[in-house]
Design an enzyme around this catalytic site. Sequence first.
Site, PDB file in Angstrom:
ATOM      1  N   SER A  48      54.416  93.903 -57.907  1.00 29.51           N
ATOM      2  CA  SER A  48      54.955  93.763 -56.556  1.00 29.51           C
ATOM      3  C   SER A  48      55.711  92.450 -56.368  1.00 29.51           C
ATOM      4  O   SER A  48      56.464  92.294 -55.403  1.00 29.51           O
ATOM      5  CB  SER A  48      53.828  93.856 -55.524  1.00 29.51           C
ATOM      6  N   CYS A 251      49.556  99.946 -50.040  1.00 29.50           N
ATOM      7  CA  CYS A 251      50.652  98.984 -49.936  1.00 29.50           C
ATOM      8  C   CYS A 251      52.009  99.687 -49.812  1.00 29.50           C
ATOM      9  O   CYS A 251      52.284 100.280 -48.774  1.00 29.50           O
ATOM     10  CB  CYS A 251      50.607  98.016 -51.115  1.00 29.50           C
ATOM     11  N   LEU A 252      52.860  99.649 -50.832  1.00 31.80           N
ATOM     12  CA  LEU A 252      54.130 100.371 -50.766  1.00 31.80           C
ATOM     13  C   LEU A 252      53.883 101.857 -50.557  1.00 31.80           C
ATOM     14  O   LEU A 252      54.631 102.534 -49.832  1.00 31.80           O
ATOM     15  CB  LEU A 252      54.936 100.142 -52.052  1.00 31.80           C
ATOM     16  N   GLN A 255      53.472 102.491 -46.914  1.00 30.55           N
ATOM     17  CA  GLN A 255      54.747 102.459 -46.203  1.00 30.55           C
ATOM     18  C   GLN A 255      55.547 103.740 -46.435  1.00 30.55           C
ATOM     19  O   GLN A 255      56.156 104.286 -45.501  1.00 30.55           O
ATOM     20  CB  GLN A 255      55.541 101.230 -46.654  1.00 30.55           C
ATOM     21  N   ASN A 293      49.594  91.786 -50.259  1.00 27.22           N
ATOM     22  CA  ASN A 293      50.832  91.349 -50.910  1.00 27.22           C
ATOM     23  C   ASN A 293      51.956  92.282 -50.488  1.00 27.22           C
ATOM     24  O   ASN A 293      52.192  93.308 -51.112  1.00 27.22           O
ATOM     25  CB  ASN A 293      50.669  91.356 -52.438  1.00 27.22           C
ATOM     26  N   HIS A 336      44.949  95.791 -50.267  1.00 28.05           N
ATOM     27  CA  HIS A 336      44.547  96.200 -51.616  1.00 28.05           C
ATOM     28  C   HIS A 336      43.026  96.282 -51.745  1.00 28.05           C
ATOM     29  O   HIS A 336      42.365  95.266 -51.994  1.00 28.05           O
ATOM     30  CB  HIS A 336      45.103  95.228 -52.655  1.00 28.05           C
ATOM     31  N   GLU A 338      41.381  97.429 -54.141  1.00 23.23           N
ATOM     32  CA  GLU A 338      40.968  97.226 -55.540  1.00 23.23           C
ATOM     33  C   GLU A 338      41.025  95.759 -55.934  1.00 23.23           C
ATOM     34  O   GLU A 338      40.844  95.424 -57.109  1.00 23.23           O
ATOM     35  CB  GLU A 338      41.878  98.044 -56.465  1.00 23.23           C
TER      36      GLU A 338
END
Length: 365
Positions: A48, A251-252, A255, A293, A336, A338
């Site tokens: 990322s 995350c991404l 989105q 992140n 995240h 994980e």
Amino acid sequence: MKPYNKKLILENGKEFYGYGFGADKTAINEIVFNTSMVGYQEIMSDPSYTDQMVCMTYPLIGNYGICDEDFETRVPTMGGFIVREYNDLPSNFRYTKTLSEVLDEYDIPGISGVDTRMITRIIRDEGSQKVMICDADMTFEKAYKMLISYKIPTDMVSRVSCKKRWYSRTPNHKYDVVAIDCGIKMNIVRKLNEKGCNVTVVPYNITAEEILSMKPDGLFLSNGPGNPEDVTEVIEVVKKLKGKLPIFGICLGHQMICLALGAKTFKMKFGHRGGNHPVKNLKTGKLEITSQNHSYAVDTATLAGTELEMTHINLLDNTAEGVESKENKLFSVQYHPESAPGPQDSEYLFDEFINLMDKEAKSNA
């Protein structure tokens, strides 16, 4: 004091002189900061951070070296490392290389000795911007002209995604999961394996038809770099597969799920990066300390009118940290769960994915 051999130039014209480590090269990227106290190896190897230079707010970096087992990707693609003090004599029985040696191996420059507190304040006040690492004797006029004319790429996902599918299996598995690789972190795959999943990791441009032909129990959408609106291939897959099988995004991936179901995203002023962000679970009322992140976020106002319900909210800026759509058998989170190293408050989300696949299997029995 030994003479400076490198300098950092920000888009706002500020110069910071320091000492180079890692690859000896000139590089231009976007600058961001990370507030984590540990985990510089995982940060350095997180896809990322492709085309981004990371300014670490913790003052000492490199002191425990690099461990072979702790990489988040096989080939790190970070743009560069900016630190206050770099330690090239690690004390750790597990370490196999120094941070500088690994950065040099993967052609990633680093700079130490700069005022990371001032740099972080600039990013917080003015937002993320372009940055350049170059030799200390390069003239400001020449360097700044290069910096201003540079255009940040938009093809990061296509560069970090795997080119062919690969497998991560676990004994006596219960579920088969297809994971779309937009820059997937290895610890996500490890967590899915721990939960009894065989994981097939596939390129970002796979089609919905190819995924269905594998007959998976669930679909996972990974983290990754850049603007989610650029990853149209994955957004189309979600549109076609929503409601057909359980889907989990991080995350991404979060989105892209929101974009596929009609919400909008926007670029944040300086993003969220670090292992200390408070998130409230709206379903349980509990507070989770999370690892994050990302530069982009989901516009909460655009969730109204979609089939998505917000499940988690960031207590620092009220951005959407989690959504779900029960009718479409999907959910996602911006942070995240994980995280490694980092807070383990949110690992239950992998169990929720397992429960969703289990429920789907029973309904089809």
